[in-house]
Design a protein around this motif. Structure first.
Motif, mmCIF file in Angstrom:
data_model
loop_
_atom_site.group_PDB
_atom_site.id
_atom_site.type_symbol
_atom_site.label_atom_id
_atom_site.label_comp_id
_atom_site.label_asym_id
_atom_site.label_seq_id
_atom_site.Cartn_x
_atom_site.Cartn_y
_atom_site.Cartn_z
ATOM 1 N N SER A 1 7.057 27.358 1.952
ATOM 2 C CA SER A 1 6.760 25.773 2.139
ATOM 3 C C SER A 1 5.210 25.069 2.016
ATOM 4 C CB SER A 1 7.182 25.197 3.510
ATOM 5 O OG SER A 1 6.630 25.701 4.725
ATOM 6 N N GLN A 2 4.366 25.996 2.486
ATOM 7 C CA GLN A 2 3.185 25.879 2.932
ATOM 8 C C GLN A 2 2.702 25.996 1.268
ATOM 9 O OE1 GLN A 2 1.471 27.766 6.655
ATOM 10 N NE2 GLN A 2 3.252 26.954 7.488
ATOM 11 N N ILE A 3 2.669 26.912 0.388
ATOM 12 C CA ILE A 3 2.239 26.786 -0.619
ATOM 13 C C ILE A 3 1.980 25.854 -1.626
ATOM 14 C CG2 ILE A 3 1.979 28.501 -2.541
ATOM 15 C CD1 ILE A 3 3.614 30.253 -1.186
ATOM 16 N N SER A 4 0.683 25.598 -1.791
ATOM 17 C CA SER A 4 0.635 24.580 -2.615
ATOM 18 C C SER A 4 0.796 25.227 -4.144
ATOM 19 C CB SER A 4 -0.768 23.816 -2.839
ATOM 20 O OG SER A 4 -0.776 22.464 -3.783
ATOM 21 N N GLU A 5 1.968 24.942 -5.086
ATOM 22 C CA GLU A 5 2.318 25.323 -6.469
ATOM 23 C C GLU A 5 1.036 24.653 -7.399
ATOM 24 O OE1 GLU A 5 5.923 25.121 -8.058
ATOM 25 O OE2 GLU A 5 6.763 24.936 -6.081
ATOM 26 N N LYS A 6 0.818 23.728 -6.724
ATOM 27 C CA LYS A 6 -0.835 22.852 -7.581
ATOM 28 C C LYS A 6 -2.493 23.502 -7.986
ATOM 29 C CE LYS A 6 -2.580 18.076 -9.921
ATOM 30 N NZ LYS A 6 -2.215 16.823 -9.437
ATOM 31 N N ILE A 7 -2.216 23.827 -6.816
ATOM 32 C CA ILE A 7 -3.218 24.696 -5.758
ATOM 33 C C ILE A 7 -4.085 26.236 -6.300
ATOM 34 C CG2 ILE A 7 -4.822 25.343 -4.440
ATOM 35 C CD1 ILE A 7 -5.527 22.003 -4.559
ATOM 36 N N VAL A 8 -2.686 26.927 -6.385
ATOM 37 C CA VAL A 8 -2.550 27.832 -7.092
ATOM 38 C C VAL A 8 -2.408 28.064 -8.454
ATOM 39 C CG1 VAL A 8 -0.823 29.647 -7.545
ATOM 40 C CG2 VAL A 8 -0.904 28.550 -4.926
ATOM 41 N N ALA A 9 -2.343 26.992 -9.117
ATOM 42 C CA ALA A 9 -1.983 27.020 -10.559
ATOM 43 C C ALA A 9 -2.905 27.109 -11.054
ATOM 44 C CB ALA A 9 -1.255 26.201 -10.983
ATOM 45 N N LEU A 10 -4.212 26.352 -10.522
ATOM 46 C CA LEU A 10 -4.782 25.413 -11.049
ATOM 47 C C LEU A 10 -6.509 26.572 -10.961
ATOM 48 C CD1 LEU A 10 -5.590 21.486 -9.413
ATOM 49 C CD2 LEU A 10 -6.216 22.241 -11.687
ATOM 50 N N SER A 11 -6.132 26.967 -9.456
ATOM 51 C CA SER A 11 -6.992 27.931 -8.681
ATOM 52 C C SER A 11 -7.172 29.100 -10.101
ATOM 53 C CB SER A 11 -6.289 28.362 -7.491
ATOM 54 O OG SER A 11 -6.693 27.852 -6.195
ATOM 55 N N GLY A 12 -5.699 29.847 -10.253
ATOM 56 C CA GLY A 12 -4.983 30.388 -11.528
ATOM 57 C C GLY A 12 -6.031 30.402 -12.762
ATOM 58 N N GLY A 13 -6.327 28.594 -13.159
ATOM 59 C CA GLY A 13 -6.321 28.427 -14.461
ATOM 60 C C GLY A 13 -8.211 28.248 -15.023
ATOM 61 N N VAL A 14 -8.094 27.882 -13.107
ATOM 62 C CA VAL A 14 -10.299 28.748 -13.490
ATOM 63 C C VAL A 14 -10.504 30.368 -13.615
ATOM 64 C CG1 VAL A 14 -11.608 27.907 -12.192
ATOM 65 C CG2 VAL A 14 -10.483 26.539 -12.038
ATOM 66 N N LEU A 15 -10.390 30.982 -12.710
ATOM 67 C CA LEU A 15 -9.832 32.345 -12.831
ATOM 68 C C LEU A 15 -9.489 32.684 -14.378
ATOM 69 C CD1 LEU A 15 -10.531 34.330 -11.083
ATOM 70 C CD2 LEU A 15 -8.041 35.135 -10.897
ATOM 71 N N PHE A 16 -8.657 32.442 -15.076
ATOM 72 C CA PHE A 16 -8.525 32.815 -16.633
ATOM 73 C C PHE A 16 -9.864 32.487 -17.120
ATOM 74 C CE2 PHE A 16 -4.266 33.404 -15.115
ATOM 75 C CZ PHE A 16 -4.134 35.220 -15.337
ATOM 76 N N ILE A 17 -9.991 31.787 -17.147
ATOM 77 C CA ILE A 17 -11.280 30.336 -18.051
ATOM 78 C C ILE A 17 -12.644 31.181 -17.836
ATOM 79 C CG2 ILE A 17 -11.813 28.404 -18.396
ATOM 80 C CD1 ILE A 17 -9.705 28.015 -19.761
ATOM 81 N N VAL A 18 -12.873 31.297 -16.260
ATOM 82 C CA VAL A 18 -14.342 32.710 -15.747
ATOM 83 C C VAL A 18 -14.036 34.369 -16.815
ATOM 84 C CG1 VAL A 18 -15.220 33.666 -14.297
ATOM 85 C CG2 VAL A 18 -14.475 31.744 -14.286
ATOM 86 N N PHE A 19 -12.583 34.487 -16.710
ATOM 87 C CA PHE A 19 -12.913 35.506 -16.859
ATOM 88 C C PHE A 19 -13.267 35.637 -19.138
ATOM 89 C CE2 PHE A 19 -9.576 38.260 -13.523
ATOM 90 C CZ PHE A 19 -10.509 37.786 -13.608
ATOM 91 N N GLY A 20 -12.213 34.572 -19.332
ATOM 92 C CA GLY A 20 -12.511 34.820 -21.184
ATOM 93 C C GLY A 20 -13.903 34.167 -21.544
ATOM 94 N N ILE A 21 -14.487 33.509 -20.140
ATOM 95 C CA ILE A 21 -16.088 33.314 -20.633
ATOM 96 C C ILE A 21 -16.618 34.339 -20.705
ATOM 97 C CG2 ILE A 21 -18.203 32.170 -19.832
ATOM 98 C CD1 ILE A 21 -16.226 29.727 -19.239
#
Length: 229
Positions: A200-220
């Motif tokens: 109930s304390q997990i923000s799915e939006k924050i997790v998705a944003l963090s994961g997206g940024v991480l993948f983009i960084v890996f791609g760069i």
């Protein structure tokens, strides 16, 4: 080939951000509220370890099917693709989505469809405790197998599995395995011990944003390593 530490770090970060708030994470939390935690934890974690090792083996085989150059380019595209996918998921969420409730409803439907088997499973589990059967038999109870199968098939073809394959094709495989297993262990243990209060304390939006940024960084990073080569 990168170092073990680099492969470990990437795999650990990717696994944690991919699995926190994932459907299999919520499934582990729900199962742990209904069944003995040790059986749920061992079943879910066992499935995730097997999946991680299989994914790394597929990633290792990739350079034998394609040239290392092409496998590297595909991995780079995968990272960018998954990054944009995660960011899109984060931005399209309106904040009212409750994936925990969705997974719980799905498991409840499965529970009703197999009511007789569930009662028998509960009885078998009680018998296991009363009769103090061997460690091996306890961990191959219907609950263990249920947790294993739900997690294994839930992860099959998932974004995190494909990303692990890409990482293993481009990074040190030992580091990817170790990082992936540690990440899975941390997430699964948190799900089993934390249960609904954690979910109930997990923000799915924050997790998705963090994961997206991480993948983009890996791609760069992957793209820059190609340019520098």
């Amino acid at each position: 080939m990168s170092t073990v530490v680099q492969g470990f770090t990437k795999s650990l970060a990717m696994t944690v951000l991919s699995e926190i708030g994932d459907k299999t994470f919520f499934a582990a939390a729900i199962l742990a509220m209904r069944h003995p935690r040790r059986l749920v934890l061992s079943g879910c974690l066992g499935a995730l370890i097997v999946m991680t090792i299989l994914s790394v083996l597929v990633g290792l085989a990739a350079p034998n099917l394609l040239s290392r150059k092409w496998s590297h380019h595909i991995t780079t595209l995968l990272f960018f693709g998954f990054g944009l996918w995660s960011l899109w998921d984060a931005f399209k969420q309106d904040g009212d989505d409750d994936e925990f409730a969705e997974v719980e409803a799905k498991l409840d439907a499965d529970l009703k469809a197999n009511a007789g088997a569930t009662k028998k499973s509960s009885k078998d589990d009680d018998d296991l405790k009363k009769q103090k059967r061997s460690f091996l038999l306890q961990f191959f109870s219907p609950i263990f197998l249920k947790a294993f199968s739900i997690t294994f098939f839930g992860e099959w073809g998932d974004k995190s599995q494909l990303a692990t394959i890409g990482l293993a094709a481009d990074e040190n495989p030992l580091g990817v395995v170790l990082g992936g297993i540690l990440g899975q262990a941390l997430c699964t243990t948190a799900a089993v011990l934390g249960g609904k209060s954690l979910a109930s304390q997990i923000s799915e939006k924050i997790v998705a944003l963090s994961g997206g940024v991480l993948f983009i960084v890996f791609g760069i990073q992957s793209f820059l390593s190609t340019v520098e080569a």
